[in-house]
Write a protein that holds these residues in place. Structure first.
Motif, PDB file in Angstrom:
ATOM      1  N   GLY A   1      42.253  41.015  35.042  1.00  0.00           N
ATOM      2  CA  GLY A   1      41.610  40.015  34.567  1.00  0.00           C
ATOM      3  C   GLY A   1      40.499  39.200  35.486  1.00  0.00           C
ATOM      4  O   GLY A   1      40.125  40.007  36.433  1.00  0.00           O
ATOM      5  N   GLY A   2      40.141  38.090  35.415  1.00  0.00           N
ATOM      6  CA  GLY A   2      39.158  37.574  36.172  1.00  0.00           C
ATOM      7  C   GLY A   2      39.294  36.087  36.081  1.00  0.00           C
ATOM      8  O   GLY A   2      40.358  35.554  35.927  1.00  0.00           O
ATOM      9  N   ALA A   3      38.023  35.310  35.821  1.00  0.00           N
ATOM     10  CA  ALA A   3      38.012  33.753  35.690  1.00  0.00           C
ATOM     11  C   ALA A   3      38.545  33.125  34.056  1.00  0.00           C
ATOM     12  O   ALA A   3      38.404  32.131  34.029  1.00  0.00           O
TER      13      ALA A   3
ATOM     14  N   CYS B   1      50.968  33.467  53.508  1.00  0.00           N
ATOM     15  CA  CYS B   1      50.682  34.492  52.377  1.00  0.00           C
ATOM     16  C   CYS B   1      49.241  35.014  52.511  1.00  0.00           C
ATOM     17  O   CYS B   1      48.305  34.092  52.485  1.00  0.00           O
ATOM     18  N   THR B   2      49.187  36.288  52.428  1.00  0.00           N
ATOM     19  CA  THR B   2      47.916  36.795  52.291  1.00  0.00           C
ATOM     20  C   THR B   2      47.565  36.766  50.741  1.00  0.00           C
ATOM     21  O   THR B   2      48.433  37.117  50.057  1.00  0.00           O
ATOM     22  N   SER B   3      46.431  36.373  50.225  1.00  0.00           N
ATOM     23  CA  SER B   3      46.003  35.979  48.936  1.00  0.00           C
ATOM     24  C   SER B   3      45.252  37.322  48.689  1.00  0.00           C
ATOM     25  O   SER B   3      44.076  37.372  49.057  1.00  0.00           O
ATOM     26  N   VAL B   4      45.644  38.367  47.707  1.00  0.00           N
ATOM     27  CA  VAL B   4      44.857  39.436  47.603  1.00  0.00           C
ATOM     28  C   VAL B   4      44.104  39.493  45.999  1.00  0.00           C
ATOM     29  O   VAL B   4      45.048  39.386  45.240  1.00  0.00           O
ATOM     30  N   ILE B   5      42.823  39.516  45.939  1.00  0.00           N
ATOM     31  CA  ILE B   5      42.267  39.860  44.623  1.00  0.00           C
ATOM     32  C   ILE B   5      42.209  41.340  44.725  1.00  0.00           C
ATOM     33  O   ILE B   5      41.237  41.972  45.422  1.00  0.00           O
ATOM     34  N   GLY B   6      42.586  41.982  43.982  1.00  0.00           N
ATOM     35  CA  GLY B   6      42.885  43.512  43.929  1.00  0.00           C
ATOM     36  C   GLY B   6      41.539  44.111  43.089  1.00  0.00           C
ATOM     37  O   GLY B   6      41.089  43.619  42.366  1.00  0.00           O
ATOM     38  N   ASN B   7      41.806  45.517  43.254  1.00  0.00           N
ATOM     39  CA  ASN B   7      40.550  46.199  42.722  1.00  0.00           C
ATOM     40  C   ASN B   7      40.499  46.120  41.172  1.00  0.00           C
ATOM     41  O   ASN B   7      39.425  46.342  40.464  1.00  0.00           O
ATOM     42  N   GLY B   8      41.616  45.695  40.370  1.00  0.00           N
ATOM     43  CA  GLY B   8      41.606  45.813  38.870  1.00  0.00           C
ATOM     44  C   GLY B   8      41.047  44.426  38.463  1.00  0.00           C
ATOM     45  O   GLY B   8      40.782  44.211  37.128  1.00  0.00           O
ATOM     46  N   VAL B   9      40.583  43.410  39.301  1.00  0.00           N
ATOM     47  CA  VAL B   9      40.229  42.362  38.940  1.00  0.00           C
ATOM     48  C   VAL B   9      38.704  42.122  38.823  1.00  0.00           C
ATOM     49  O   VAL B   9      38.009  43.007  39.408  1.00  0.00           O
ATOM     50  N   VAL B  10      38.009  41.622  37.897  1.00  0.00           N
ATOM     51  CA  VAL B  10      36.503  41.423  37.667  1.00  0.00           C
ATOM     52  C   VAL B  10      36.356  40.195  38.205  1.00  0.00           C
ATOM     53  O   VAL B  10      36.777  39.142  37.876  1.00  0.00           O
ATOM     54  N   VAL B  11      35.539  40.044  39.340  1.00  0.00           N
ATOM     55  CA  VAL B  11      35.337  38.964  40.207  1.00  0.00           C
ATOM     56  C   VAL B  11      33.892  38.253  39.948  1.00  0.00           C
ATOM     57  O   VAL B  11      32.850  38.906  40.055  1.00  0.00           O
TER      58      VAL B  11
ATOM     59  N   LEU C   1      54.235  39.999  46.068  1.00  0.00           N
ATOM     60  CA  LEU C   1      54.426  39.476  44.993  1.00  0.00           C
ATOM     61  C   LEU C   1      53.038  39.714  43.767  1.00  0.00           C
ATOM     62  O   LEU C   1      52.010  39.318  44.207  1.00  0.00           O
ATOM     63  N   PHE C   2      53.363  40.588  42.543  1.00  0.00           N
ATOM     64  CA  PHE C   2      52.146  40.921  41.832  1.00  0.00           C
ATOM     65  C   PHE C   2      52.011  39.584  40.793  1.00  0.00           C
ATOM     66  O   PHE C   2      53.011  39.645  40.276  1.00  0.00           O
ATOM     67  N   GLU C   3      51.068  38.981  41.082  1.00  0.00           N
ATOM     68  CA  GLU C   3      50.601  38.147  39.709  1.00  0.00           C
ATOM     69  C   GLU C   3      49.896  38.657  38.616  1.00  0.00           C
ATOM     70  O   GLU C   3      48.720  38.714  38.874  1.00  0.00           O
ATOM     71  N   GLY C   4      50.342  38.476  37.483  1.00  0.00           N
ATOM     72  CA  GLY C   4      49.762  38.865  36.391  1.00  0.00           C
ATOM     73  C   GLY C   4      48.907  37.808  35.790  1.00  0.00           C
ATOM     74  O   GLY C   4      49.440  36.708  35.634  1.00  0.00           O
ATOM     75  N   ALA C   5      47.913  38.112  35.475  1.00  0.00           N
ATOM     76  CA  ALA C   5      46.728  37.030  34.828  1.00  0.00           C
ATOM     77  C   ALA C   5      46.720  37.477  33.424  1.00  0.00           C
ATOM     78  O   ALA C   5      46.953  38.379  33.013  1.00  0.00           O
ATOM     79  N   ASN C   6      46.591  36.492  32.736  1.00  0.00           N
ATOM     80  CA  ASN C   6      46.476  36.599  30.991  1.00  0.00           C
ATOM     81  C   ASN C   6      47.939  36.845  30.655  1.00  0.00           C
ATOM     82  O   ASN C   6      48.678  36.108  31.259  1.00  0.00           O
ATOM     83  N   ALA C   7      48.211  37.584  29.757  1.00  0.00           N
ATOM     84  CA  ALA C   7      49.715  38.039  29.497  1.00  0.00           C
ATOM     85  C   ALA C   7      49.831  39.071  28.663  1.00  0.00           C
ATOM     86  O   ALA C   7      48.905  39.826  28.275  1.00  0.00           O
ATOM     87  N   THR C   8      51.114  39.514  28.494  1.00  0.00           N
ATOM     88  CA  THR C   8      51.529  40.699  27.782  1.00  0.00           C
ATOM     89  C   THR C   8      50.883  40.897  26.358  1.00  0.00           C
ATOM     90  O   THR C   8      50.375  42.034  26.105  1.00  0.00           O
TER      91      THR C   8
ATOM     92  N   SER D   1      40.577  42.259  27.986  1.00  0.00           N
ATOM     93  CA  SER D   1      39.880  43.746  28.404  1.00  0.00           C
ATOM     94  C   SER D   1      40.434  44.407  29.612  1.00  0.00           C
ATOM     95  O   SER D   1      40.232  45.431  30.130  1.00  0.00           O
ATOM     96  N   SER D   2      41.815  44.056  30.073  1.00  0.00           N
ATOM     97  CA  SER D   2      42.415  44.615  31.150  1.00  0.00           C
ATOM     98  C   SER D   2      44.041  44.633  30.982  1.00  0.00           C
ATOM     99  O   SER D   2      44.446  44.291  29.768  1.00  0.00           O
ATOM    100  N   ASN D   3      44.635  45.644  31.416  1.00  0.00           N
ATOM    101  CA  ASN D   3      46.234  45.731  31.458  1.00  0.00           C
ATOM    102  C   ASN D   3      46.861  44.647  32.036  1.00  0.00           C
ATOM    103  O   ASN D   3      47.377  44.445  33.184  1.00  0.00           O
ATOM    104  N   SER D   4      46.993  43.487  31.079  1.00  0.00           N
ATOM    105  CA  SER D   4      47.679  42.352  31.638  1.00  0.00           C
ATOM    106  C   SER D   4      48.973  42.248  31.469  1.00  0.00           C
ATOM    107  O   SER D   4      49.601  41.275  31.963  1.00  0.00           O
ATOM    108  N   SER D   5      49.610  43.346  31.065  1.00  0.00           N
ATOM    109  CA  SER D   5      51.176  43.402  31.486  1.00  0.00           C
ATOM    110  C   SER D   5      51.522  44.163  32.959  1.00  0.00           C
ATOM    111  O   SER D   5      50.300  44.306  33.687  1.00  0.00           O
ATOM    112  N   ALA D   6      52.777  44.048  33.208  1.00  0.00           N
ATOM    113  CA  ALA D   6      53.113  44.780  34.616  1.00  0.00           C
ATOM    114  C   ALA D   6      52.537  46.177  34.589  1.00  0.00           C
ATOM    115  O   ALA D   6      52.530  46.758  35.711  1.00  0.00           O
TER     116      ALA D   6
END
Ligand code: IMP
Length: 444
Positions: free
Chosen positions: A42-44, A71-81, A232-239, A253-258
Motif C-alpha cells: 500500500g501507500g498513503a 524500533c526501526t520503522s521500515v517502509i519496505g519495497n512493496g510500498v508505493v511511496v 513486526l509486519f504492519e499490514g496496510a489496507n486489509a484482507t 492494488s496490492s496484496n494487503s493480506s499477510a
C-alpha cells in the motif's frame, strides 16, 4: 539458528475486513517487543490513527511503531511511496517532538509521482461521467497507477533512483510520453502542471532530502533476524481489499493480506510466526463494492457516530454493517491468523440486541464460504444470529471479567465462529483501553 529456520518471534498485524480496523493502535501496543516495524504494501491510501497521551496522530506512510524510539520503522519495497507525503509526515512528527531517526525506506519501493494522482482521479471520473461505469471509489492517492507503472517496468521510478538525475529524467520522460495523450483526453486541465523539468526537479529534491533514509531494507531485516531480533509486519489496507483475494475489482492494488509480506519485504513466509488479525466488532467499508451486512438505517448511523466512522485519509463517511463471520472466517484462513484483536467493542454498547452474520444464501442456496467475486457477493443474502446486547458503557473495563456477560458472550461467539482466540479487545481509542486475554478460546 540454522539459516532460514522459522523465527516465530516475529509477528504480523493485518486487517481482516475492509480496512480501518484500528491496526495502528494494536501495532503501537505490541511495538515495544520488536526491533523493527515493517510496512510491506500500500501507500498513503492507508490511514493509521494512534493516540499517545492527549495527542492523536494520523499517519499514512510511516509505520505506527514510530512512537517507540527503540524500533526501526521500515517502509519496505512493496510500498508505493509518495515522497511529498512522507516528508510532510516526517516534518509534522519532528515538530511535535517525535524522534524519526529510525525511519528507513527501501531503495526498491516505487515512487508515486504527481501524474499517478492525476491519473487516479481522471480514471475514476471518466468511469462515472463518460463511461457510465461504477468507479472503484479510490482514495485518489495514485496507488493503482503507481503499481501499474511498476508492473509496466519501462517508466517507473524507485526510491533508489531519486539519487540519479539521469535515471529520473529518462523515466519521467518515458512516463509522460505514455501518459500525455491519455491525460490530454481525460484530464487536460491537469496537464499544464506536469511539465518534465519541474517533475524532475521535484523528484531530485525529494531524493536529496531522503537520501540518508534510502537503503536495502531486505538486507537490513535479514540482519535483524539473524541477530536474534524480531520483526513486526504492519499490514496496510486489509484482507478484503487484497488485489488477488479481496472483493475484486473493488479492492486496492496490492496484496494487503499477510500473503503480501514475502514479496513486499523480502522476508520469506516461514520467518513470520504469529499473525494477529484485527477486526472491528462490526463491519465498515469506504468506497464502492459489495458489503452483505450493510446497514442503511438508523442503527448504521448510530454506529457511525459513536465509532467516529469517517475516513482518516479522505474524510468520507464509512459504510456500516453488522459483523460478518463468513467473511471473517475467510480472512482468518487466508492470513493464517493465530489470534484476533477485536476493536471498538465499546461502540456497540446501548443496543438491545446485536446481530452477527453466520451464513449467506446465494440465489436461494445456503453458503458457508465467503464469495470474493464482487458480482456474486453483491447477490448474497446474509443470515443472522441475534444475541442480547449490553447497555453498560465499557470504556473503563480493563479485564475480561469486568465486561458484561453479554459482551463476553459476543466475543466467545466470534471465537467459536472462526476457530481462533480473541486475545485483545479494544474498548476505546487510548493505548490503555485494551483488554488482554489468554491465548485460548473462552479464556479469561
Ligand atoms: P485505492 O487503494 O486508493 O486505490 O482505493 C481502492 C479501494 O480501497 C477504495 O475503496 C478505498 O476506499 C479502499 N481503501 C484503500 N486503502 C484503504 C484503507 O486503508 N482503509 C479503508 N479503505 C481503503
Amino acid at each position: 539458528m540454522k539459516p532460514n529456520a522459522s523465527n516465530s518471534g516475529s509477528l504480523a498485524v493485518v486487517g481482516l475486513q475492509w480496512g480501518d480496523e484500528g491496526k495502528g493502535k494494536i501495532v503501537d501496543l505490541l511495538a515495544p517487543d520488536f526491533n523493527a516495524i515493517v510496512r510491506y504494501n500500500g501507500g498513503a491510501n492507508a490511514g493509521h490513527s494512534v493516540v499517545v497521551g492527549d495527542e492523536r496522530f494520523a499517519l499514512h506512510l510511516i509505520p505506527s511503531g514510530v512512537f517507540r524510539p527503540a524500533c526501526t520503522s521500515v517502509i519496505g519495497n512493496g510500498v508505493v511511496v509518495d515522497p511529498a507525503q512522507l516528508l510532510t509526515e516526517l516534518d509534522g512528527l519532528a515538530e511535535r517532538g517525535v524522534d524519526c531517526s529510525g525511519v528507513v525506506v527501501s531503495d526498491r519501493a516505487h515512487v508515486v509521482m504527481p501524474y499517478h494522482k492525476v491519473e487516479d482521479a481522471a480514471r475514476e471520473r471518466a468511469l462515472v461521467e463518460r463511461l457510465g461505469i461504477k468507479a472503484v471509489g479510490t482514495t485518489g492517492r495514485g496507488i493503482g497507477p503507481a503499481y501499474a507503472e511498476k508492473v509496466q517496468r519501462s517508466s517507473a521510478i524507485r526510491m533508489g533512483d531519486l539519487l540519479f538525475p539521469d535515471i529520473v529524467r529518462r523515466r519521467v520522460r518515458a512516463a509522460m510520453a505514455f501518459k500525455g495523450p491519455m491525460l490530454e483526453r481525460w484530464a487536460p486541465e491537469a496537464l499544464a502542471e506536469l511539465e518534465e523539468d519541474s517533475l524532475v526537479e521535484l523528484a531530485l529534491g525529494w531524493g536529496r532530502r531522503l537520501a540518508e533514509r534510502i537503503a536495502d531494507t531486505s538486507i537490513l531485516l535479514h540482519r535483524i533476524l539473524d541477530g536474534g531480533g524480531r520483526l513486526l509486519f504492519e499490514g496496510a489496507n486489509a484482507t478484503l481489499l487484497d488485489v488477488d483475494h479481496g472483493t475484486y475489482p473493488f479492492v486496492t492494488s496490492s496484496n494487503s493480506s499477510a500473503l503480501g509480506i514475502g514479496p513486499g519485504s523480502g522476508v520469506p513466509p516461514q520467518r513470520v510466526g504469529r499473525v494477529v488479525g484485527v477486526a472491528k466488532a462490526y463491519q465498515t467499508r469506504v468506497g464502492a463494492g459489495p458489503m452483505p451486512t450493510e446497514l442503511t438505517c438508523v442503527i448504521g448511523d448510530r454506529i457511525r457516530e459513536r465509532g467516529r466512522e469517517y475516513g482518516t485519509t479522505t474524510g468520507r463517511p464509512r459504510r456500516i454493517g453488522w459483523l460478518d463471520l463468513v467473511a471473517l472466517r475467510y480472512a482468518v484462513r487466508l492470513n493464517g491468523v493465530t489470534e484476533i484483536a477485536v476493536t471498538l467493542l465499546d461502540v456497540l454498547s446501548g443496543f438491545e440486541s446485536i446481530r452477527l452474520c453466520t451464513a449467506y444464501t446465494l440465489d436461494g442456496r445456503a453458503m458457508e464460504e465467503f464469495v470474493p467475486d464482487a458480482a456474486a457477493l453483491d447477490r448474497v443474502k446474509p443470515q443472522y444470529e441475534e444475541i442480547p446486547g449490553f447497555s453498560e458503557e465499557i470504556t473503563a473495563a480493563r479485564s475480561y471479567q469486568a465486561l458484561p456477560a453479554t459482551a463476553r458472550a459476543f466475543i466467545e461467539r466470534i471465537e467459536r465462529g472462526v476457530g481462533v482466540p480473541v486475545t485483545m479487545i479494544g474498548v476505546g481509542p487510548d493505548r490503555d483501553q485494551t483488554i488482554h486475554r489468554t491465548g485460548e478460546i473462552g479464556g479469561a
